[in-house]
Design a protein around this motif. Structure first.
Motif, PDB file in Angstrom:
ATOM      1  N   PRO A 187       4.664   1.206  13.696  1.00  0.00           N
ATOM      2  CA  PRO A 187       3.523   1.335  12.785  1.00  0.00           C
ATOM      3  C   PRO A 187       2.819  -0.009  12.629  1.00  0.00           C
ATOM      4  O   PRO A 187       3.377  -1.068  12.922  1.00  0.00           O
ATOM      5  CB  PRO A 187       4.183   1.760  11.473  1.00  0.00           C
ATOM      6  CG  PRO A 187       5.544   1.127  11.528  1.00  0.00           C
ATOM      7  CD  PRO A 187       5.953   1.199  12.979  1.00  0.00           C
ATOM      8  N   THR A 188       1.606   0.039  12.160  1.00  0.00           N
ATOM      9  CA  THR A 188       0.848  -1.172  11.860  1.00  0.00           C
ATOM     10  C   THR A 188       1.576  -1.988  10.789  1.00  0.00           C
ATOM     11  O   THR A 188       2.259  -1.438   9.928  1.00  0.00           O
ATOM     12  CB  THR A 188      -0.553  -0.775  11.349  1.00  0.00           C
ATOM     13  OG1 THR A 188      -1.183   0.047  12.336  1.00  0.00           O
ATOM     14  CG2 THR A 188      -1.417  -2.000  11.083  1.00  0.00           C
ATOM     15  N   GLY A 189       1.426  -3.307  10.857  1.00  0.00           N
ATOM     16  CA  GLY A 189       2.030  -4.173   9.855  1.00  0.00           C
ATOM     17  C   GLY A 189       1.576  -3.810   8.449  1.00  0.00           C
ATOM     18  O   GLY A 189       0.498  -3.238   8.242  1.00  0.00           O
ATOM     19  N   ARG A 190       2.415  -4.148   7.490  1.00  0.00           N
ATOM     20  CA  ARG A 190       2.117  -3.839   6.091  1.00  0.00           C
ATOM     21  C   ARG A 190       2.225  -5.103   5.235  1.00  0.00           C
ATOM     22  O   ARG A 190       3.054  -5.971   5.492  1.00  0.00           O
ATOM     23  CB  ARG A 190       3.101  -2.813   5.526  1.00  0.00           C
ATOM     24  CG  ARG A 190       2.946  -1.383   6.017  1.00  0.00           C
ATOM     25  CD  ARG A 190       1.706  -0.728   5.395  1.00  0.00           C
ATOM     26  NE  ARG A 190       1.772   0.727   5.422  1.00  0.00           N
ATOM     27  CZ  ARG A 190       1.560   1.470   6.497  1.00  0.00           C
ATOM     28  NH1 ARG A 190       1.318   0.909   7.660  1.00  0.00           N
ATOM     29  NH2 ARG A 190       1.596   2.802   6.418  1.00  0.00           N
ATOM     30  N   ALA A 191       1.411  -5.154   4.203  1.00  0.00           N
ATOM     31  CA  ALA A 191       1.555  -6.174   3.166  1.00  0.00           C
ATOM     32  C   ALA A 191       1.606  -5.466   1.827  1.00  0.00           C
ATOM     33  O   ALA A 191       0.695  -4.699   1.483  1.00  0.00           O
ATOM     34  CB  ALA A 191       0.393  -7.157   3.205  1.00  0.00           C
ATOM     35  N   PHE A 192       2.691  -5.692   1.104  1.00  0.00           N
ATOM     36  CA  PHE A 192       2.860  -5.107  -0.225  1.00  0.00           C
ATOM     37  C   PHE A 192       2.502  -6.194  -1.247  1.00  0.00           C
ATOM     38  O   PHE A 192       3.222  -7.187  -1.391  1.00  0.00           O
ATOM     39  CB  PHE A 192       4.296  -4.615  -0.412  1.00  0.00           C
ATOM     40  CG  PHE A 192       4.709  -3.621   0.649  1.00  0.00           C
ATOM     41  CD1 PHE A 192       4.420  -2.274   0.494  1.00  0.00           C
ATOM     42  CD2 PHE A 192       5.364  -4.042   1.793  1.00  0.00           C
ATOM     43  CE1 PHE A 192       4.787  -1.360   1.477  1.00  0.00           C
ATOM     44  CE2 PHE A 192       5.739  -3.132   2.782  1.00  0.00           C
ATOM     45  CZ  PHE A 192       5.449  -1.786   2.621  1.00  0.00           C
ATOM     46  N   ILE A 193       1.391  -5.997  -1.935  1.00  0.00           N
ATOM     47  CA  ILE A 193       0.800  -7.064  -2.748  1.00  0.00           C
ATOM     48  C   ILE A 193       0.837  -6.700  -4.224  1.00  0.00           C
ATOM     49  O   ILE A 193       0.292  -5.669  -4.644  1.00  0.00           O
ATOM     50  CB  ILE A 193      -0.661  -7.314  -2.317  1.00  0.00           C
ATOM     51  CG1 ILE A 193      -0.719  -7.640  -0.815  1.00  0.00           C
ATOM     52  CG2 ILE A 193      -1.280  -8.442  -3.138  1.00  0.00           C
ATOM     53  CD1 ILE A 193      -2.113  -7.599  -0.238  1.00  0.00           C
TER      54      ILE A 193
END
Length: 339
Positions: A91-97
């Protein structure tokens, strides 16, 4: 002369924003009052910033099928996306902000996803498609160790290199050959960690920005310019050809969200330098043959690029989001008159 081309080798993320009363602490459970999903990733943000600043930019990276909408959005912002590869494996990279409603700052957890799948063969193929002397390459630290290998390829092809050494890692000096970097952009925290790695010592007292700038400029003798951003306190910068230090205040705006401000800064700084490069090339203002880059900005151009970048960063924090918050060149130019 043809305008220089800018290659950004970098991350593409799906940013998931959680609006919280404060940044969560260990053992604590809190409730998010709002949730949004937006396009992000330091590399993608910087590509969009460069495009919004009016320069020609190609993004090189990988996404999963869940990130095709980001590719389409980047293309709508005039980023060339022909070198964005779609992977069937990850999957595409994720950023949990986490966005703190009390302090307006953030805390981020990254999931690399497809960002770590880019390889040297794919990068080499891109570089052979019309990129070389006079062009630029931009790097961050979100595509794994391959970033350092691709930087070497770019330097071998004659590109000017820009490293935004973020997020900082404990092995960044092993990932990137800093003697191949022309411009280094970091914040104070990153500069302190880089200082620790370069001098192989623990930093027990807080160093001033100018002390960090002095140490890093001595450690990396090939760098043309070093910029240390200081958030609300502006920046300090070093321009080696003139051995000059610059100190600039931040561009003050209403603060809503700091996500992507550093990317707006990097994108605008590179775009501005590339525009000046074209002017200098037309005037045959080439630099000496003993350097690894080809055309230097003048002192005034370097300063103007810093100002343009710091205004862009200031405007970006007055809106929510990363890519969406990056201003267009016209907005920046209008505010520059009062800075």
């Amino acid at each position: 002369m043809v305008a220089s081309k800018i290659l950004v080798f970098g991350s593409i993320n799906i940013d998931e924003f959680f609006y919280v009363p404060h940044i969560v602490i260990s053992g604590e459970t809190i409730t998010s009052t709002k949730y949004t999903q937006k396009a992000g990733g330091k590399g993608a943000n910087q590509s969009v910033a460069i495009a919004k600043a009016g320069a020609k930019v190609w993004h090189v990276g990988k996404i999963g099928r869940d990130g095709i909408w980001i590719k389409e959005y980047m293309e709508s912002q005039l980023v060339n996306v022909e070198h964005i590869i779609i992977s069937e494996e990850q999957p595409t990279g994720r950023a949990f902000i986490q966005l703190s409603q009390s302090t307006r700052d953030n805390a981020i957890i990254l999931l690399p996803g497809t960002n770590y799948l880019l390889n040297e063969i794919e990068a080499q193929k891109v570089l052979t498609q019309g990129f070389g002397k006079g062009d630029w390459s931009v790097f961050q630290n979100e595509i794994g160790h391959i970033g350092g290998e691709i930087l070497k390829l770019c330097k071998n092809h004659g590109l000017t290199t820009v490293l935004n050494a973020a997020p900082i890692s404990e092995d960044i000096t092993k990932i990137f050959s800093f003697d191949l970097v022309d411009y280094l952009i970091i914040n104070k925290l990153e500069a302190t960690e880089l200082y620790r790695q370069v001098l192989a010592i623990n930093v027990t007292t807080e160093l001033s920005p100018t002390e960090l700038l002095d140490a890093l400029s001595n450690a990396f003798s090939q760098l043309i310019g070093i910029i240390i951003t200081l958030g609300n306190d502006g920046l300090v910068a070093w321009f080696r050809p003139e051995k000059r230090v610059y100190t600039l205040p931040a561009f003050k705006t209403t603060l809503y969200d700091t996500t992507g401000a550093g990317d707006a800064f990097t994108g605008y700084f590179v775009a501005s330098l590339s525009r000046n490069q074209l002017k200098n090339e037309q005037n045959n203002e080439f630099i000496s043959t003993d350097t690894k880059s080809f055309i230097l900005p003048t002192v005034d151009q370097f300063l103007d690029s810093l100002k343009e970048a710091i205004v862009a960063a200031g405007l970006s924090v007055s809106k929510y989001g990363a890519m969406e918050s990056i201003p267009y060149l016209k907005e920046v130019q209008e505010k520059l008159e009062s800075f």
